[in-house]
Design a protein around this motif. Structure first.
Motif, PDB file in Angstrom:
ATOM      1  N   PHE A  96       0.823  -1.210   0.000  1.00 31.30           N
ATOM      2  CA  PHE A  96       0.000   0.000   0.000  1.00 31.30           C
ATOM      3  C   PHE A  96       0.865   1.271   0.000  1.00 31.30           C
ATOM      4  O   PHE A  96       0.645   2.196  -0.773  1.00 31.30           O
ATOM      5  N   LEU A  97       1.881   1.262   0.869  1.00 26.89           N
ATOM      6  CA  LEU A  97       2.761   2.446   0.918  1.00 26.89           C
ATOM      7  C   LEU A  97       3.459   2.643  -0.422  1.00 26.89           C
ATOM      8  O   LEU A  97       3.631   3.765  -0.885  1.00 26.89           O
ATOM      9  N   PHE A  98       3.815   1.522  -1.053  1.00 21.84           N
ATOM     10  CA  PHE A  98       4.466   1.621  -2.361  1.00 21.84           C
ATOM     11  C   PHE A  98       3.550   2.352  -3.346  1.00 21.84           C
ATOM     12  O   PHE A  98       3.972   3.261  -4.055  1.00 21.84           O
ATOM     13  N   GLN A  99       2.259   1.938  -3.343  1.00 30.08           N
ATOM     14  CA  GLN A  99       1.317   2.559  -4.293  1.00 30.08           C
ATOM     15  C   GLN A  99       1.186   4.061  -4.037  1.00 30.08           C
ATOM     16  O   GLN A  99       1.159   4.871  -4.956  1.00 30.08           O
ATOM     17  N   ILE A 100       1.104   4.410  -2.732  1.00 27.22           N
ATOM     18  CA  ILE A 100       0.946   5.828  -2.387  1.00 27.22           C
ATOM     19  C   ILE A 100       2.178   6.617  -2.828  1.00 27.22           C
ATOM     20  O   ILE A 100       2.080   7.652  -3.492  1.00 27.22           O
ATOM     21  N   PHE A 101       3.346   6.099  -2.450  1.00 30.48           N
ATOM     22  CA  PHE A 101       4.572   6.847  -2.775  1.00 30.48           C
ATOM     23  C   PHE A 101       4.766   6.950  -4.284  1.00 30.48           C
ATOM     24  O   PHE A 101       5.317   7.924  -4.778  1.00 30.48           O
ATOM     25  N   LYS A 102       4.278   5.937  -5.000  1.00 29.44           N
ATOM     26  CA  LYS A 102       4.414   5.991  -6.463  1.00 29.44           C
ATOM     27  C   LYS A 102       3.609   7.184  -7.008  1.00 29.44           C
ATOM     28  O   LYS A 102       4.089   7.920  -7.877  1.00 29.44           O
ATOM     29  N   VAL A 103       2.412   7.388  -6.456  1.00 29.66           N
ATOM     30  CA  VAL A 103       1.597   8.531  -6.929  1.00 29.66           C
ATOM     31  C   VAL A 103       2.335   9.844  -6.631  1.00 29.66           C
ATOM     32  O   VAL A 103       2.463  10.711  -7.507  1.00 29.66           O
ATOM     33  N   PHE A 104       2.850   9.974  -5.400  1.00 30.85           N
ATOM     34  CA  PHE A 104       3.581  11.226  -5.067  1.00 30.85           C
ATOM     35  C   PHE A 104       4.795  11.380  -5.980  1.00 30.85           C
ATOM     36  O   PHE A 104       5.104  12.470  -6.443  1.00 30.85           O
ATOM     37  N   ASN A 105       5.461  10.264  -6.228  1.00 33.12           N
ATOM     38  CA  ASN A 105       6.649  10.315  -7.091  1.00 33.12           C
ATOM     39  C   ASN A 105       6.262  10.733  -8.522  1.00 33.12           C
ATOM     40  O   ASN A 105       6.906  11.601  -9.115  1.00 33.12           O
ATOM     41  N   ASP A 106       5.174  10.137  -9.042  1.00 33.06           N
ATOM     42  CA  ASP A 106       4.761  10.477 -10.410  1.00 33.06           C
ATOM     43  C   ASP A 106       4.459  11.969 -10.538  1.00 33.06           C
ATOM     44  O   ASP A 106       4.664  12.561 -11.589  1.00 33.06           O
ATOM     45  N   HIS A 107       3.950  12.549  -9.449  1.00 33.68           N
ATOM     46  CA  HIS A 107       3.607  13.982  -9.494  1.00 33.68           C
ATOM     47  C   HIS A 107       4.756  14.865  -8.988  1.00 33.68           C
ATOM     48  O   HIS A 107       4.567  16.058  -8.805  1.00 33.68           O
ATOM     49  N   GLU A 126      -2.862   1.464  11.483  1.00 39.73           N
ATOM     50  CA  GLU A 126      -3.179   0.174  10.858  1.00 39.73           C
ATOM     51  C   GLU A 126      -3.766   0.345   9.450  1.00 39.73           C
ATOM     52  O   GLU A 126      -3.370  -0.345   8.518  1.00 39.73           O
ATOM     53  N   ILE A 127      -4.707   1.290   9.326  1.00 41.45           N
ATOM     54  CA  ILE A 127      -5.351   1.396   8.010  1.00 41.45           C
ATOM     55  C   ILE A 127      -5.241   2.797   7.402  1.00 41.45           C
ATOM     56  O   ILE A 127      -5.992   3.151   6.501  1.00 41.45           O
ATOM     57  N   SER A 128      -4.356   3.614   7.936  1.00 41.42           N
ATOM     58  CA  SER A 128      -4.236   4.950   7.329  1.00 41.42           C
ATOM     59  C   SER A 128      -2.800   5.470   7.366  1.00 41.42           C
ATOM     60  O   SER A 128      -1.982   5.032   8.178  1.00 41.42           O
ATOM     61  N   VAL A 129      -2.567   6.393   6.473  1.00 44.49           N
ATOM     62  CA  VAL A 129      -1.273   7.057   6.379  1.00 44.49           C
ATOM     63  C   VAL A 129      -1.549   8.544   6.287  1.00 44.49           C
ATOM     64  O   VAL A 129      -2.419   8.962   5.518  1.00 44.49           O
ATOM     65  N   SER A 130      -0.843   9.350   7.097  1.00 42.09           N
ATOM     66  CA  SER A 130      -0.992  10.806   6.993  1.00 42.09           C
ATOM     67  C   SER A 130       0.335  11.408   6.577  1.00 42.09           C
ATOM     68  O   SER A 130       1.378  11.053   7.120  1.00 42.09           O
ATOM     69  N   VAL A 131       0.279  12.320   5.626  1.00 44.51           N
ATOM     70  CA  VAL A 131       1.515  12.987   5.189  1.00 44.51           C
ATOM     71  C   VAL A 131       1.292  14.492   5.180  1.00 44.51           C
ATOM     72  O   VAL A 131       0.175  14.957   4.964  1.00 44.51           O
ATOM     73  N   THR A 132       2.368  15.249   5.439  1.00 48.57           N
ATOM     74  CA  THR A 132       2.251  16.706   5.314  1.00 48.57           C
ATOM     75  C   THR A 132       2.878  17.128   3.996  1.00 48.57           C
ATOM     76  O   THR A 132       3.906  16.594   3.579  1.00 48.57           O
ATOM     77  N   LEU A 133       2.223  18.101   3.370  1.00 51.19           N
ATOM     78  CA  LEU A 133       2.686  18.618   2.076  1.00 51.19           C
ATOM     79  C   LEU A 133       2.561  20.132   2.100  1.00 51.19           C
ATOM     80  O   LEU A 133       1.754  20.684   2.855  1.00 51.19           O
ATOM     81  N   ASP A 134       3.304  20.802   1.232  1.00 51.69           N
ATOM     82  CA  ASP A 134       3.095  22.238   1.048  1.00 51.69           C
ATOM     83  C   ASP A 134       1.744  22.442   0.384  1.00 51.69           C
ATOM     84  O   ASP A 134       1.381  21.685  -0.515  1.00 51.69           O
ATOM     85  N   ASP A 135       1.002  23.484   0.811  1.00 50.39           N
ATOM     86  CA  ASP A 135      -0.362  23.610   0.278  1.00 50.39           C
ATOM     87  C   ASP A 135      -0.386  23.869  -1.231  1.00 50.39           C
ATOM     88  O   ASP A 135      -1.383  23.587  -1.895  1.00 50.39           O
TER      89      ASP A 135
END
Ligand code: ADP
Ligand code: ASP
Ligand code: MG
Length: 455
Positions: free
Chosen positions: A335-346, A357-366
């Protein structure tokens, strides 16, 4: 042998003729071989609004901004008693500004490429003026050296990510060798622009706002300098932003690692990437005030004598917290791989992260939210919840993740402030947490009182 010094002067150090002469005196005193300058203060903002107005508004609005920028620079040129050659150079730059803005206005399209070309005019005009100031000071001091203007785009080669271009460091070094082979023995002070570069095909690029610090570091690496100096409007790096907390104390020495964390987590005094080249080549960095050149300032080095638990604190505003949840994460991998792939693609960079267990929170510049496709792509793999108007508060120091009781002390100090997310453990040098934007300054002031003023 003489030390090879690169000195960078920021916008306020270039504010007017007097500031430029004062900065040139500093460069002379420091025996700088290369001076890297920012645009005069306010000019980059003016050029951005010129681009925006040219795209959206009537030509008359653009002319008002062009006149304002021209007047500011012509006044400095007159006060510096500039040569005809410099006046001609300024004329050519103003003509370019006019043509570029006209082109954007006719097309009604200000691409990032066009914006970079426009913004480059800030540093290109200020560097013509600073060359005059440097020449004046060299003459006054009876030096045999000349002030020599270098177009940074000839050496600072980058990729083509307009607006936030990445320097091609190996190629920069080759170009420095070719254009500046004898820096140590050269009978000149080279004056060049911060912030700007060009692709190998010759298209003008910029390194992102505040990027002149980074330019100076890249050029210091390119010419194998011994010292990099960043001259600004504060007498060095302080324990926190003095504008936020007047009790902030100057720091005399800080390690590369701590200063990198501080810059990445919001201390505007250094562009976040500045220390990368300095770390690569182990070049000590001095930060000082061009207005108070005799003050002690800060040395940023690989090895430092003291390693306090909390050295400084910073705040990074305009943060969003993106929480991605899906029951499919339970006992599953990938799951983390899929998420990071999206961030990487963008090409989006994540600052802090926590998982459950079932969630990931990340901080980003607005600003990343402007990219609607990012959220759309994330929504295909998880439920997405976005919280805005947050600030990341960081405490920077040493051995932070191995000190018992520190978390308790921090959260007792700010007990009345709601904390949205905490990041502790990954770094020896950083403890950061997220609060609502309006609580950020108070959190810093309370923590500064507890960990710096009362320490
Ligand atoms: P320049 O135009 O010279 O690059 P900047 O405005 O980019 O200057 O950076 C200097 C400013 O950084 C200071 O005026 C100060 O308000 C801010 N700043 C933020 N954090 C710190 C800190 N820890 N120490 C010193 N200055 C800081
Ligand atoms: N002039 C640019 C800016 O205002 C770069 C810099 O000053 O560092 O962002
Ligand atoms: Mg700056």
């Amino acid at each position: 042998m003489n030390q090879l010094v690169v000195s960078k002067f920021g916008g306020t150090s270039m504010g007017d003729a007097q500031c430029m002469l004062r900065s040139a005196e500093v460069a002379f005193r420091q025996k700088s071989s290369m001076v890297v300058v920012s645009a005069t203060s306010g000019t980059t903002n003016d050029l951005i609004s010129l681009g925006q107005k040219a795209e959206k508004s009537a030509w008359a609005d653009c002319e008002t901004i062009i006149r304002k920028i021209q007047d500011r620079h012509r006044k400095i040129a007159a006060e510096l008693d500039s040569s005809m050659d410099s006046h001609h150079k300024l004329d050519a730059l103003f003509e370019e500004m006019h043509s570029l803005a006209k082109g954007v206005n006719l097309l009604r399209d200000c691409s990032t490429k066009a914006m970079d070309a426009l913004m480059s005019l800030g540093e290109r005009t200020s560097s013509v003026l600073f060359t005059e100031a440097m020449a004046t000071v060299l003459k006054q001091k009876g030096s045999q050296k000349k002030a020599k203007l270098l177009d940074a785009r000839e050496v600072l080669k980058t990729d083509d990510s307009f607006g936030r271009a990445k320097p091609l460091t190996a190629i920069v070094a080759q170009h420095c060798q070719r254009h500046l082979p004898d820096m140590r023995s050269m009978n000149a002070v080279v004056v060049t622009q911060g912030y700007i570069g060009s692709t190998e095909e010759g298209m003008t690029t910029t390194l992102g706002r505040g990027g002149s610090d980074y330019s100076a570091a890249i050029l210091a690496e390119g010419i194998a300098a011994d010292i990099l100096e960043i001259w600004t409007d504060v007498a060095g790096i302080a324990t926190t932003d003095p504008r936020l907390c007047p009790q902030a104390k100057p720091i005399s020495e800080i390690s590369f690692k701590e200063a990198s964390e501080l810059a990445t987590f919001g201390a505007k005094v250094l562009h976040p990437a500045t220390l990368l080249p300095a770390i690569r080549k182990n070049i000590p960095v001095f930060v000082g005030s061009s207005f108070e050149a005799e003050a002690k300032g800060t040395w940023v080095r690989k090895e430092v004598e003291q390693h306090p638990l909390i050295r400084a604190m910073a705040i990074r505003k305009n943060q969003v917290l993106v929480t991605l949840s899906t029951p499919e994460m339970l006992h599953a991998h990938g799951f983390l791989f899929q998420i990071f792939k999206v961030f990487n693609d963008h090409k989006v960079s994540i600052d802090a992260i926590t998982t459950s267990e079932i969630s990931v929170s990340v901080t980003l510049d607005d600003s990343t939210l402007l990219n609607k496709k990012l959220i759309a792509d994330l929504s295909e793999i998880a439920d997405v919840h976005v919280e805005e108007n947050l600030s990341l508060v960081s405490l920077i120091g040493n051995n932070i993740n191995h000190t018992s009781g520190l978390g308790k002390e921090i959260f007792e100090t700010i007990a009345d402030i709601n904390v949205r997310m905490i990041c502790l453990g990954a770094s020896k040098h950083n403890f950061c947490f997220l609060v609502n934007e309006e609580h950020g300054p108070l959190a810093i002031q309370k923590l500064h009182q507890k960990f710096v003023e009362m320490a």
